[in-house]
Design a protein around this motif. Sequence first.
Motif, short mmCIF file in Angstrom:
data_model
loop_
_atom_site.label_atom_id
_atom_site.label_comp_id
_atom_site.label_asym_id
_atom_site.label_seq_id
_atom_site.Cartn_x
_atom_site.Cartn_y
_atom_site.Cartn_z
N PRO A 52 0.90 -1.25 -0.01
CA PRO A 52 -0.18 -0.09 -0.09
C PRO A 52 0.72 1.26 -0.03
CG PRO A 52 -0.77 -1.54 1.63
CD PRO A 52 0.46 -2.21 1.19
N GLY A 53 0.36 2.09 -0.75
CA GLY A 53 1.26 3.65 -0.89
C GLY A 53 2.63 3.41 -1.54
N GLU A 54 2.94 2.21 -2.16
CA GLU A 54 4.23 1.98 -2.91
C GLU A 54 4.16 1.78 -4.36
OE1 GLU A 54 6.71 -0.13 0.87
OE2 GLU A 54 5.68 -1.47 -0.60
N VAL A 55 5.31 1.92 -5.22
CA VAL A 55 5.45 1.57 -6.50
C VAL A 55 6.70 0.62 -6.57
CG1 VAL A 55 4.33 3.92 -7.37
CG2 VAL A 55 6.59 3.68 -7.09
N VAL B 209 2.09 -0.64 -9.07
CA VAL B 209 1.62 0.20 -8.05
C VAL B 209 0.86 -0.59 -6.97
CG1 VAL B 209 1.66 2.17 -9.78
CG2 VAL B 209 -0.72 1.06 -9.21
N GLY B 210 1.09 -0.03 -5.70
CA GLY B 210 0.27 -0.69 -4.80
C GLY B 210 -1.06 -0.10 -4.32
N ALA B 211 -1.79 -0.53 -3.49
CA ALA B 211 -3.12 -0.12 -3.09
C ALA B 211 -3.05 1.21 -2.63
CB ALA B 211 -3.68 -0.90 -2.05
N GLY B 212 -3.99 2.07 -3.11
CA GLY B 212 -3.96 3.54 -2.67
C GLY B 212 -2.97 4.75 -3.48
N VAL B 213 -2.34 4.05 -4.52
CA VAL B 213 -1.70 4.88 -5.33
C VAL B 213 -2.58 5.16 -6.41
CG1 VAL B 213 0.61 5.03 -6.82
CG2 VAL B 213 0.45 3.99 -4.48
N THR B 214 -2.80 6.50 -6.62
CA THR B 214 -3.73 6.87 -7.78
C THR B 214 -2.73 7.88 -8.90
OG1 THR B 214 -4.52 8.88 -6.50
CG2 THR B 214 -5.62 6.66 -6.14
N HIS B 215 -1.84 8.63 -8.66
CA HIS B 215 -1.30 9.47 -9.57
C HIS B 215 -0.33 8.71 -10.20
CE1 HIS B 215 1.70 9.10 -6.29
NE2 HIS B 215 2.62 9.82 -7.20
N LEU B 216 -0.06 7.37 -10.09
CA LEU B 216 0.80 6.44 -11.01
C LEU B 216 0.20 5.36 -11.41
CD1 LEU B 216 4.14 7.38 -9.17
CD2 LEU B 216 3.62 8.22 -11.35
N PRO C 163 8.16 4.10 -1.32
CA PRO C 163 6.92 4.95 -1.28
C PRO C 163 6.67 6.00 -2.50
CG PRO C 163 8.77 4.96 0.58
CD PRO C 163 9.19 4.39 -0.51
N ALA C 164 5.49 5.85 -3.02
CA ALA C 164 5.05 6.51 -4.02
C ALA C 164 5.06 8.16 -3.97
CB ALA C 164 3.77 5.95 -4.41
N MET C 165 5.00 8.41 -2.61
CA MET C 165 4.52 10.02 -2.27
C MET C 165 5.39 10.98 -3.15
SD MET C 165 4.59 11.99 1.22
CE MET C 165 6.25 12.21 1.43
N ASN C 166 6.70 10.70 -3.06
CA ASN C 166 7.62 11.74 -4.01
C ASN C 166 7.93 11.36 -5.21
OD1 ASN C 166 9.31 11.75 -0.67
ND2 ASN C 166 7.94 13.29 -1.58
N VAL C 167 7.22 10.34 -5.96
CA VAL C 167 7.44 9.90 -7.26
C VAL C 167 6.70 10.78 -8.06
CG1 VAL C 167 7.54 8.10 -8.93
CG2 VAL C 167 8.34 7.74 -6.51
N CYS C 168 6.92 11.37 -9.15
CA CYS C 168 6.42 12.16 -10.05
C CYS C 168 6.13 11.75 -11.50
CB CYS C 168 6.62 13.58 -10.17
SG CYS C 168 6.79 14.46 -8.32
N GLN C 169 5.26 11.66 -12.30
CA GLN C 169 5.39 11.40 -13.57
C GLN C 169 6.22 12.28 -14.22
OE1 GLN C 169 1.73 10.88 -16.10
NE2 GLN C 169 0.58 10.46 -14.49
#
Length: 330
Positions: free
Chosen positions: A31-34, A74-81, A104-110
């Motif tokens: 969850p929350g990871e990529v 992508v893991g659960a809860g990741v919606t921007h990637l 963690p996906a928080m700081n990963v950007c397209q």
Amino acid sequence: MTQTSRAVRIHAHGGPEQLVVENVEVGDPGPGEVRIRHHAVGLNFIDVYQRTGLYPNAMPLSLGMEGAGVIEAVGAGVTHLKAGDRAAYAANPPGSYCDVRVMPAMNVCQLPDAIDFETGAAMMLKGLTAQYLLKRCPPVEGLNAGDFVLFHAAAGGVGLIACQWAKALGLRLIGTAGSDEKCALAKAHGAEFTINYRQEDFAARVKEITGGNGVKVVYDSVGKDTFDKSLDCLMPFGLMVSFGNASGPVPPFAPGILGAKGSLYVTRQTLFSHITSRERTQAMADDLFAVVEVGQVKIRIDQRFALTEVQQAHRSLEARATTGCTVLLP
């Protein structure tokens, strides 16, 4: 699904010889990871600080704070990637010196299509650092077009980005560097004035350039060797922004000297205090992407090393033998 990846790790603090390439297992994102497969990885001085133990971490430690590549899952809860997206990041925890990782996906950007992977890997930590320095660390009396600022290590990765961005903002940037060639490089990238600190007293030269007034802000990633004289470069109520320790950490000092030198302000900044939310990270990244896409800031990559050449990459960085950005290629 579990797969194997090469990763650069250390098992003890020390010199570049501690860097070893090992095979590690990489699973699926939680969850929350990529899970991201890197096409390029950025090299930064913070990697050296972690390797030497200036910034201590538990062992074994996988190094690297920025990279660019393609999202595999992508893991659960990741919606921007989503899987297949091109992406880039500067983020904790370290671990970007590898082929593929879960993080963690928080700081990963397209990553915009107009920006290639090597540029994306080289620009995120250094570019976001330049963004917060110029946009989020204003002196108490503000920072406006026409104001003088001093930037140490102006020919480095952060410095060349800052030179260009400062010029776009109308700031009069004075850059220091350790050779005439590096000074010429900083000037070519937007520094209005440059100072070879190995040949000139930079504090005296700054006062000369500014007509004795000094600068509103000093941006200093060098640390011990430049800190004291940098305070002498500031005008009253000026701001000293310390954001690195390339020459070693700044020794303790008596706060009373700040009053004696003009009621100065001092701050010690780190990027990771600024990118504490998805929204904040994305806003800063969007600002960076915008100036790169329109060409106001060009990301200069002067060194490329294979992932297996990581020891030599660290030696070159520590010897200050690099200019611009350096990337590792998995």
